[in-house]
Motif scaffolding. Structure first.
Motif, mmCIF file in Angstrom:
data_model
loop_
_atom_site.group_PDB
_atom_site.id
_atom_site.type_symbol
_atom_site.label_atom_id
_atom_site.label_comp_id
_atom_site.label_asym_id
_atom_site.label_seq_id
_atom_site.Cartn_x
_atom_site.Cartn_y
_atom_site.Cartn_z
ATOM 1 N N VAL A 66 -15.897 15.805 64.488
ATOM 2 C CA VAL A 66 -16.844 16.182 64.849
ATOM 3 C C VAL A 66 -17.941 17.454 64.182
ATOM 4 O O VAL A 66 -17.125 18.114 63.159
ATOM 5 N N PRO A 67 -18.795 17.963 64.654
ATOM 6 C CA PRO A 67 -19.239 19.221 63.799
ATOM 7 C C PRO A 67 -18.195 20.127 64.225
ATOM 8 O O PRO A 67 -17.914 20.739 64.911
ATOM 9 N N PRO A 97 -15.677 10.069 72.796
ATOM 10 C CA PRO A 97 -14.121 9.570 72.079
ATOM 11 C C PRO A 97 -14.409 10.563 71.031
ATOM 12 O O PRO A 97 -14.815 11.200 70.599
ATOM 13 N N ARG A 98 -13.455 11.013 71.495
ATOM 14 C CA ARG A 98 -12.530 11.780 69.809
ATOM 15 C C ARG A 98 -11.268 11.710 68.939
ATOM 16 O O ARG A 98 -10.523 10.869 70.313
ATOM 17 N N ILE A 99 -11.187 11.969 67.804
ATOM 18 C CA ILE A 99 -9.638 11.481 67.159
ATOM 19 C C ILE A 99 -8.680 13.011 66.999
ATOM 20 O O ILE A 99 -9.630 14.104 67.350
ATOM 21 N N GLY A 100 -7.918 12.745 66.499
ATOM 22 C CA GLY A 100 -6.962 13.749 66.563
ATOM 23 C C GLY A 100 -6.573 14.735 68.305
ATOM 24 O O GLY A 100 -6.403 15.421 67.373
ATOM 25 N N ARG A 101 -5.925 13.591 69.009
ATOM 26 C CA ARG A 101 -5.484 14.616 70.265
ATOM 27 C C ARG A 101 -4.011 14.710 69.827
ATOM 28 O O ARG A 101 -3.158 13.195 68.951
ATOM 29 N N ILE A 102 -3.543 15.251 70.579
ATOM 30 C CA ILE A 102 -2.136 15.254 70.099
ATOM 31 C C ILE A 102 -1.556 16.009 71.433
ATOM 32 O O ILE A 102 -1.301 16.760 72.728
#
Length: 134
Positions: A66-67, A97-102
């Protein structure tokens, strides 16, 4: 579920400075301002009103894919809904949708999965989380 996410995303304006540990899902709805926890609580409540199983999730969400955001990454809250025999991750605050969730914990609400519980003053001197895409 998407209609609930859209409604919640439009109803609440994100503002770190308006965080309130006493705000309820109704408070998020009526105040129209809050943090990721408030988005999750309101969307979870609306899902449960429609008999859609939903649970609260907390952890970290990096700024991957994302920016660049001028605010430093922090703890984050989102939710999971149970549809068609499986759990799906959704996020009313970002509403995309987003990536990199912990993921650190799941529960009924933020009280179930508090990252820290302090009685009396607690001063956070420094907090850094770094995530990198690999």
């Amino acid at each position: 579920v998407q209609a609930i996410l859209d409604f919640t995303h439009q109803r609440i304006a994100f503002d770190y400075m308006k965080a309130d540990p006493f705000r309820t899902a109704f408070g998020g709805f009526s105040d129209g301002v809050g943090v990721c926890r408030d988005y999750a609580h309101l969307a979870i409540t609306l899902c449960r009103c429609l008999n859609i199983p939903a649970r609260y999730c907390t952890g970290y969400l990096g700024d991957i894919g994302v920016p660049m955001d001028p605010n430093p990454m922090d703890f984050s809250a989102w939710m999971e809904v149970y549809l068609g025999g499986r759990w799906y991750t959704v996020d009313a605050r970002h509403n995309s949708p987003r990536i990199g969730r912990i993921l650190m914990a799941r529960g009924r609400d933020a009280t179930d999965v508090a990252m820290s519980t302090a009685f009396g003053p607690a001063i956070l001197r420094q907090f850094d989380v770094v995530t990198e895409e690999i």
